[in-house]
Design a protein around this motif. Sequence first.
Motif, mmCIF file in Angstrom:
data_model
loop_
_atom_site.group_PDB
_atom_site.id
_atom_site.type_symbol
_atom_site.label_atom_id
_atom_site.label_comp_id
_atom_site.label_asym_id
_atom_site.label_seq_id
_atom_site.Cartn_x
_atom_site.Cartn_y
_atom_site.Cartn_z
ATOM 1 N N LYS A 130 -24.170 -23.463 -99.163
ATOM 2 C CA LYS A 130 -23.917 -24.323 -100.322
ATOM 3 C C LYS A 130 -22.450 -24.744 -100.380
ATOM 4 C CE LYS A 130 -27.725 -22.852 -103.262
ATOM 5 N NZ LYS A 130 -28.138 -22.343 -104.591
ATOM 6 N N ASP A 131 -21.567 -23.992 -99.728
ATOM 7 C CA ASP A 131 -20.169 -24.410 -99.642
ATOM 8 C C ASP A 131 -20.029 -25.675 -98.802
ATOM 9 O OD1 ASP A 131 -19.279 -22.286 -101.187
ATOM 10 O OD2 ASP A 131 -18.966 -20.974 -99.469
ATOM 11 N N ARG A 169 -17.389 -26.226 -110.074
ATOM 12 C CA ARG A 169 -18.624 -25.591 -110.546
ATOM 13 C C ARG A 169 -18.631 -25.429 -112.074
ATOM 14 N NH1 ARG A 169 -17.670 -23.575 -105.401
ATOM 15 N NH2 ARG A 169 -19.503 -23.459 -104.033
ATOM 16 N N VAL A 199 -18.155 -30.836 -109.842
ATOM 17 C CA VAL A 199 -18.947 -30.203 -108.778
ATOM 18 C C VAL A 199 -18.106 -29.185 -108.037
ATOM 19 C CG1 VAL A 199 -20.183 -30.618 -106.609
ATOM 20 C CG2 VAL A 199 -20.428 -32.232 -108.505
ATOM 21 N N TYR A 200 -16.910 -29.584 -107.665
ATOM 22 C CA TYR A 200 -16.029 -28.705 -106.885
ATOM 23 C C TYR A 200 -15.643 -27.450 -107.669
ATOM 24 C CZ TYR A 200 -12.020 -27.137 -104.170
ATOM 25 O OH TYR A 200 -11.153 -26.373 -103.432
ATOM 26 N N LYS A 209 -21.906 -35.872 -115.837
ATOM 27 C CA LYS A 209 -22.728 -36.074 -114.639
ATOM 28 C C LYS A 209 -23.563 -37.343 -114.755
ATOM 29 C CE LYS A 209 -26.248 -33.761 -111.813
ATOM 30 N NZ LYS A 209 -27.120 -32.572 -111.704
ATOM 31 N N GLY A 263 -29.423 -26.616 -98.613
ATOM 32 C CA GLY A 263 -28.627 -25.599 -99.296
ATOM 33 C C GLY A 263 -29.487 -24.560 -99.984
ATOM 34 N N TRP A 305 -23.391 -34.726 -103.801
ATOM 35 C CA TRP A 305 -22.998 -35.689 -104.831
ATOM 36 C C TRP A 305 -22.416 -36.976 -104.245
ATOM 37 C CZ3 TRP A 305 -24.341 -36.578 -109.586
ATOM 38 C CH2 TRP A 305 -23.640 -37.543 -110.315
ATOM 39 N N THR A 356 -22.900 -27.967 -98.390
ATOM 40 C CA THR A 356 -23.660 -29.030 -99.066
ATOM 41 C C THR A 356 -22.959 -29.525 -100.326
ATOM 42 O OG1 THR A 356 -25.007 -27.393 -100.265
ATOM 43 C CG2 THR A 356 -25.850 -28.181 -98.152
ATOM 44 N N LEU A 357 -22.115 -28.679 -100.917
ATOM 45 C CA LEU A 357 -21.330 -29.102 -102.085
ATOM 46 C C LEU A 357 -20.545 -30.380 -101.796
ATOM 47 C CD1 LEU A 357 -19.110 -26.938 -104.371
ATOM 48 C CD2 LEU A 357 -17.988 -28.677 -102.984
ATOM 49 N N TRP A 358 -20.057 -30.536 -100.567
ATOM 50 C CA TRP A 358 -19.249 -31.694 -100.195
ATOM 51 C C TRP A 358 -20.089 -32.918 -99.847
ATOM 52 C CZ3 TRP A 358 -14.094 -31.665 -100.845
ATOM 53 C CH2 TRP A 358 -13.475 -30.416 -100.996
#
Length: 224
Positions: free
Chosen positions: A190-191, A30, A27-28, A40, A183, A198, A193-195
């Motif tokens: 999205k930077d 991408r 995820v981090y 996943k 996001g 998941w 919500t990325l954290w």
Amino acid sequence: MSEQGWDRARWLWLAALIGGISYFAAVYMRLDGPAIWAWKASGVGLLAAWAATNARSGDGRLIAAVLTFGALGDWLLDAVGMLAGAAAFATGHLIAIILYLRNRRPSLTASQKLLAWVLVPLALIIAWGLTRGAEAALMAAAIAYTGGVAIMAATAWTSRFPRYRTGIGAMMFLASDLFIFAGEGGALSKDVTLWLVWPLYFGGQALIARGVVSVLAREGLAER
């Protein structure tokens, strides 16, 4: 009862945690591609296998089915598309709702009842607010899907399964979906919500699985 007493495959539980937690690296960074899609799905897929191995009743098989559709949804979202993935998740939520209604808590406090009743309309309002700038069809789909997840979370919260595992896990699942909409709709970067998405999603699935499977497996063993 000791962990070894009811858990037939603790190694599968540990493998699921490794698969799900390690996927955050993808995820981090991408990452994308067929191998990443399989990675996943590995976390929840292994949770499903663990639940199936410990299933000693019809309800045990239901939670295994819930997790199986979750893993399928994880894979389909990237391999096929949003609608296919959402359909798999929605099927899993429907099975989960049936499971939780079959295992309702005998009595609830006033605050527990209030949360269960307020959760669904509140989630729908939040989903609407986060997606109101999207096309009408997409907004309607997001709100409908959120309703299903919120009902799943509400019934999990009022079930007899451990509230601080299954109940909290279901709430985390709902929160992860709302952060996805935040996001996509631009309410949050999205930077950011990325954290969140998941860890909340996989952590929620793991807590749901742990709470349900441990109760049902112990009961099944005690009945022997």
